[in-house]
Design an enzyme around this catalytic site. Structure first.
Site, PDB file in Angstrom:
ATOM      1  N   LYS A  90      29.880  48.391  62.603  1.00  0.00           N
ATOM      2  CA  LYS A  90      29.723  48.197  61.369  1.00  0.00           C
ATOM      3  C   LYS A  90      30.717  49.495  61.026  1.00  0.00           C
ATOM      4  CE  LYS A  90      29.389  45.908  57.508  1.00  0.00           C
ATOM      5  NZ  LYS A  90      31.333  45.175  57.746  1.00  0.00           N
ATOM      6  N   GLN A 111      31.423  57.269  60.008  1.00  0.00           N
ATOM      7  CA  GLN A 111      29.845  56.026  59.598  1.00  0.00           C
ATOM      8  C   GLN A 111      28.848  55.571  60.881  1.00  0.00           C
ATOM      9  OE1 GLN A 111      32.449  53.556  56.928  1.00  0.00           O
ATOM     10  NE2 GLN A 111      30.057  53.283  56.914  1.00  0.00           N
ATOM     11  N   LYS A 114      25.920  57.391  58.138  1.00  0.00           N
ATOM     12  CA  LYS A 114      25.883  57.116  57.044  1.00  0.00           C
ATOM     13  C   LYS A 114      24.894  55.943  57.739  1.00  0.00           C
ATOM     14  CE  LYS A 114      29.438  56.356  55.003  1.00  0.00           C
ATOM     15  NZ  LYS A 114      31.006  55.631  53.880  1.00  0.00           N
ATOM     16  N   LYS A 126      35.399  51.868  62.715  1.00  0.00           N
ATOM     17  CA  LYS A 126      35.733  52.175  61.581  1.00  0.00           C
ATOM     18  C   LYS A 126      37.407  51.749  61.890  1.00  0.00           C
ATOM     19  CE  LYS A 126      36.808  52.692  57.302  1.00  0.00           C
ATOM     20  NZ  LYS A 126      35.213  53.319  56.324  1.00  0.00           N
ATOM     21  N   GLY A 165      36.846  46.044  53.716  1.00  0.00           N
ATOM     22  CA  GLY A 165      36.979  46.590  53.158  1.00  0.00           C
ATOM     23  C   GLY A 165      37.303  48.426  53.057  1.00  0.00           C
ATOM     24  N   ASP A 166      38.006  49.043  52.932  1.00  0.00           N
ATOM     25  CA  ASP A 166      38.504  50.032  52.651  1.00  0.00           C
ATOM     26  C   ASP A 166      39.389  50.789  51.754  1.00  0.00           C
ATOM     27  OD1 ASP A 166      37.283  52.902  53.234  1.00  0.00           O
ATOM     28  OD2 ASP A 166      38.842  53.285  53.460  1.00  0.00           O
ATOM     29  N   THR A 210      29.258  50.478  45.914  1.00  0.00           N
ATOM     30  CA  THR A 210      29.804  51.313  46.744  1.00  0.00           C
ATOM     31  C   THR A 210      29.802  52.531  45.343  1.00  0.00           C
ATOM     32  OG1 THR A 210      31.327  50.494  48.319  1.00  0.00           O
ATOM     33  CG2 THR A 210      31.559  53.361  47.726  1.00  0.00           C
ATOM     34  N   ASN A 241      38.564  50.625  43.811  1.00  0.00           N
ATOM     35  CA  ASN A 241      36.923  49.912  44.220  1.00  0.00           C
ATOM     36  C   ASN A 241      36.350  50.685  43.882  1.00  0.00           C
ATOM     37  OD1 ASN A 241      34.635  49.006  45.966  1.00  0.00           O
ATOM     38  ND2 ASN A 241      35.079  47.204  44.878  1.00  0.00           N
ATOM     39  N   SER A 378      26.969  45.636  52.522  1.00  0.00           N
ATOM     40  CA  SER A 378      27.289  44.546  53.694  1.00  0.00           C
ATOM     41  C   SER A 378      26.812  43.916  54.551  1.00  0.00           C
ATOM     42  CB  SER A 378      28.357  45.618  54.486  1.00  0.00           C
ATOM     43  OG  SER A 378      30.052  45.205  53.794  1.00  0.00           O
TER      44      SER A 378
HETATM   45  P1  NDP Z   1      41.202  51.472  47.320  1.00  0.00           P
HETATM   46  O1  NDP Z   1      41.981  50.901  47.644  1.00  0.00           O
HETATM   47  O2  NDP Z   1      40.083  49.714  46.322  1.00  0.00           O
HETATM   48  O3  NDP Z   1      41.545  52.964  46.073  1.00  0.00           O
HETATM   49  C1  NDP Z   1      41.756  54.067  46.737  1.00  0.00           C
HETATM   50  C2  NDP Z   1      42.223  55.167  45.152  1.00  0.00           C
HETATM   51  O4  NDP Z   1      42.604  56.590  46.158  1.00  0.00           O
HETATM   52  C3  NDP Z   1      43.387  54.691  44.816  1.00  0.00           C
HETATM   53  O5  NDP Z   1      43.316  55.007  43.384  1.00  0.00           O
HETATM   54  C4  NDP Z   1      44.287  55.396  45.387  1.00  0.00           C
HETATM   55  O6  NDP Z   1      45.611  55.550  44.154  1.00  0.00           O
HETATM   56  C5  NDP Z   1      43.563  56.809  45.398  1.00  0.00           C
HETATM   57  N1  NDP Z   1      44.470  57.082  46.563  1.00  0.00           N
HETATM   58  C6  NDP Z   1      44.402  56.657  47.822  1.00  0.00           C
HETATM   59  N2  NDP Z   1      45.083  57.358  48.841  1.00  0.00           N
HETATM   60  C7  NDP Z   1      44.975  58.397  48.445  1.00  0.00           C
HETATM   61  C8  NDP Z   1      45.926  60.053  48.494  1.00  0.00           C
HETATM   62  N3  NDP Z   1      46.586  60.151  49.510  1.00  0.00           N
HETATM   63  N4  NDP Z   1      46.320  61.036  47.834  1.00  0.00           N
HETATM   64  C9  NDP Z   1      45.771  60.022  46.288  1.00  0.00           C
HETATM   65  N5  NDP Z   1      44.912  59.400  45.629  1.00  0.00           N
HETATM   66  C10 NDP Z   1      44.864  58.210  46.768  1.00  0.00           C
HETATM   67  O7  NDP Z   1      39.476  52.225  48.137  1.00  0.00           O
HETATM   68  P2  NDP Z   1      38.397  52.123  47.993  1.00  0.00           P
HETATM   69  O8  NDP Z   1      38.031  52.313  46.105  1.00  0.00           O
HETATM   70  O9  NDP Z   1      37.573  50.926  48.340  1.00  0.00           O
HETATM   71  O10 NDP Z   1      37.940  53.739  48.958  1.00  0.00           O
HETATM   72  C11 NDP Z   1      38.033  55.235  47.810  1.00  0.00           C
HETATM   73  C12 NDP Z   1      37.436  56.193  48.683  1.00  0.00           C
HETATM   74  O11 NDP Z   1      36.467  55.428  49.008  1.00  0.00           O
HETATM   75  C13 NDP Z   1      37.784  55.970  50.113  1.00  0.00           C
HETATM   76  O12 NDP Z   1      37.531  57.421  50.915  1.00  0.00           O
HETATM   77  C14 NDP Z   1      37.389  55.059  50.997  1.00  0.00           C
HETATM   78  O13 NDP Z   1      36.664  55.552  52.790  1.00  0.00           O
HETATM   79  C15 NDP Z   1      35.719  55.412  50.480  1.00  0.00           C
HETATM   80  N6  NDP Z   1      35.118  54.153  50.225  1.00  0.00           N
HETATM   81  C16 NDP Z   1      35.216  53.142  50.276  1.00  0.00           C
HETATM   82  C17 NDP Z   1      33.588  52.455  50.615  1.00  0.00           C
HETATM   83  C18 NDP Z   1      33.961  50.809  50.347  1.00  0.00           C
HETATM   84  O14 NDP Z   1      33.403  49.731  50.176  1.00  0.00           O
HETATM   85  N7  NDP Z   1      35.765  49.725  49.873  1.00  0.00           N
HETATM   86  C19 NDP Z   1      32.668  52.281  50.874  1.00  0.00           C
HETATM   87  C20 NDP Z   1      32.429  53.395  50.971  1.00  0.00           C
HETATM   88  C21 NDP Z   1      33.312  54.622  51.065  1.00  0.00           C
HETATM   89  P3  NDP Z   1      47.197  55.458  45.358  1.00  0.00           P
HETATM   90  O15 NDP Z   1      46.773  53.574  44.614  1.00  0.00           O
HETATM   91  O16 NDP Z   1      48.062  55.882  43.657  1.00  0.00           O
HETATM   92  O17 NDP Z   1      47.121  55.555  46.406  1.00  0.00           O
HETATM   93  O1  2IT Z   2      33.683  53.802  54.128  1.00  0.00           O
HETATM   94  C1  2IT Z   2      32.460  52.481  54.235  1.00  0.00           C
HETATM   95  O2  2IT Z   2      31.864  52.770  54.727  1.00  0.00           O
HETATM   96  C2  2IT Z   2      33.462  51.225  54.153  1.00  0.00           C
HETATM   97  N1  2IT Z   2      34.196  51.246  53.542  1.00  0.00           N
HETATM   98  C3  2IT Z   2      32.303  50.390  53.825  1.00  0.00           C
HETATM   99  C4  2IT Z   2      31.706  49.310  54.929  1.00  0.00           C
HETATM  100  C5  2IT Z   2      31.369  48.071  55.529  1.00  0.00           C
HETATM  101  O3  2IT Z   2      31.300  47.891  56.299  1.00  0.00           O
HETATM  102  O4  2IT Z   2      31.002  47.608  54.237  1.00  0.00           O
END
Ligand code: NDP
Ligand code: 2IT
Length: 446
Positions: A90, A111, A114, A126, A165-166, A210, A241, A378
């Site tokens: 997952k 992961q 976690k 992943k 998603g991520d 998240t 997100n 999830s």
């Molecule tokens: P999104 O794609 O929705 O948003 C990512 C954000 O981070 C954007 O504002 C983006 O800016 C910025 N970003 C991404 N890469 C870079 C970079 N290399 N340098 C600077 N800014 C960057 O992703 P999420 O919000 O889903 O994910 C954000 C973090 O949270 C990640 O580390 C992800 O692994 C983690 N995460 C996500 C989960 C989820 O459920 N979605 C769960 C647990 C952890 P720009 O658009 O300019 O690239």
């Molecule tokens: O980093 C994370 O925990 C995620 N991107 C969410 C993973 C999931 O399966 O909901």
């Protein structure tokens, strides 16, 4: 690091060249393991750590697709099925130009622990691609997702591997991926992907989970110190997100959020972030954060170079990407009086920065624990799909709150047990590790 762990780390470096993010994630866990391996020699005998560090399966594939101009594009797809001792693999899919095997392995490795902390029976995996969705039309994103799933589908299944998603993968992408999975397999298999739309098997609160979870974890850390979020000044990085729903929950709990960012720079808003405007700019228009500053008027300023960590705050929530908060930034935050830092993103804080926070006595929530609310929800989505019984928003939100409280308690108790009270990094690593190790030991040589 214990001697055995040091040797294993050398071996990891040798066998996984050119994967610095994976090395960093592995090292952080190996550094914590000393006390548990001293207490449990049977794990050393069974070489559990060596086995956990090696993915069960790594899949790399070609993704050919056609852009709107009719040109053929070729991307690379990945899925690392890391550990299935506790349940089906997952973990999310990341679409970003920086994605490579090392990044997917670091994320998959994190992961495992976690997901173990959630207690919901999910293994670790992943995936993703170096595809860059930015600037692509919906039709291009759809064709890419269809091509990606055309190969990936053979490796998935509700009892096998369940992506979500991520970075770069949200509701739109999950929709296209699910559609193609269904079309190829001729099965309505809701539990094969999470983060689905609410009308076709998605769970309420998955979108928010998240960010909400991370703020709830922060609130628990503050509560353990006799404080709460009310009236606290918060800095958030990112505007995707995790960032948006961290801001939403922080505001709901009475905090004031001063910043957000993306890869173009950051915004500081003296009146506090206007979440409706930010959602309009980022979620609806998919525009950059400078557009927010432009529309917000005089209270907001866009800064093209620099980081949100320069803005004085009580609480910092890194919610964008790995290694976005280094030791210099940590020193600045500490100098400005930060009390709590909690990782919405995966591994956003460098190891040196984590040390700065811990030495300064700042409450530090590692991503493995603090951002587990997303994957936990999830798992609740998978449960609803399996039982064919949807839940309401309030029910799922209450479950999420309970899960985050439990994760906090588990990490705090584990830190206490291993002689480092208040150290959530060690607490999370060891509590997660023990659960996976117990299952692997019981299941034989797997
Ligand atoms: P999104 O794609 O929705 O948003 C990512 C954000 O981070 C954007 O504002 C983006 O800016 C910025 N970003 C991404 N890469 C870079 C970079 N290399 N340098 C600077 N800014 C960057 O992703 P999420 O919000 O889903 O994910 C954000 C973090 O949270 C990640 O580390 C992800 O692994 C983690 N995460 C996500 C989960 C989820 O459920 N979605 C769960 C647990 C952890 P720009 O658009 O300019 O690239
Ligand atoms: O980093 C994370 O925990 C995620 N991107 C969410 C993973 C999931 O399966 O909901």
């Amino acid at each position: 690091m214990a001697t055995g762990a040091e040797q294993l780390y050398e071996e990891i470096l040798r066998r996984n060249p050119g994967e610095p993010e994976f090395h960093q994630a592995a090292r952080e866990v190996l550094e914590s393991l000393g006390p548990v391996l001293a207490e449990r020699p049977e794990l050393v005998e069974a070489r559990i750590v060596e086995r956990i560090c090696e993915p069960e399966r790594q899949i790399i594939f070609r993704v050919p697709w056609q852009d709107d101009a009719g040109r053929v594009q070729v991307n690379r797809g990945f899925r690392v099925e890391y550990n299935s001792a506790l349940g089906p693999y997952k973990g999310g899919l990341r679409f970003h130009p920086s994605v490579n095997l090392g990044i997917v392995k670091f994320l998959g490795f994190e992961q495992i622990f976690k997901n173990a902390l959630t207690g919901l029976g999910i293994g670790g995996g992943k995936g993703g691609s170096d595809f860059d969705p930015r600037g692509r039309s919906d039709a291009e994103v759809m064709r890419f997702c269809q091509a990606f799933m055309t190969e990936l589908h053979r490796h998935l299944g509700e009892h096998t591997d369940v992506p979500a998603g991520d970075i770069g993968v949200g509701g739109r992408e999950i929709g296209y991926l699910f559609g193609q999975y269904r079309r190829i397999t001729n099965r309505w298999e809701g539990g094969v992907l999470t983060g689905k739309g609410l009308g076709w098997g998605g769970s309420p609160v998955r979108t928010e989970a998240t960010g909400y979870g991370n703020v709830l974890f922060t609130a628990e850390m503050l509560r353990a110190r006799g404080e709460d979020l009310h009236g606290q000044q918060v800095v958030v990085s990112g505007s995707g997100n995790v960032a948006l729903y961290s801001i939403e929950k922080a505001l709901a709990l009475g905090a004031n959020v001063l910043t957000c960012s993306d890869s173009s720079g950051y915004v500081v808003d003296e009146k506090g972030i206007d979440l409706d405007l930010l959602k309009q700019v980022k979620e609806v228009e998919r525009a950059r954060v400078d557009v927010y500053a432009e529309r917000r008027g005089s209270s907001a300023r866009f800064v093209a170079d620099g980081q949100v960590w320069d803005v004085p705050a009580d609480v910092a929530l890194p919610s964008a990407t790995q290694n976005e908060l280094d030791a210099d930034a940590a020193l600045t935050l500490v100098r400005n009086g930060v009390k709590a830092v909690s990782e919405g993103a995966n591994m956003p804080t460098t190891p040196e920065a984590v040390r700065v926070f811990q030495e300064a006595g700042v409450a530090f929530g590692p991503g493995k624990a603090a951002n587990a609310g997303g994957v936990a929800t999830s798992a609740l989505e998978m449960r609803q799909n399996a039982g064919r019984e949807p839940l309401g928003f309030a029910q799922v939100e209450a479950e999420l709150a309970g899960i985050m409280r439990d994760i906090h308690t588990t990490c705090a108790a584990s830190a206490e047990h291993y002689g480092c009270p208040g150290d959530y990094v060690t607490g999370a690593n060891l509590a997660g590790f023990n659960r996976v190790a117990d299952a692997m030991l019981a299941q034989g040589l797997i």
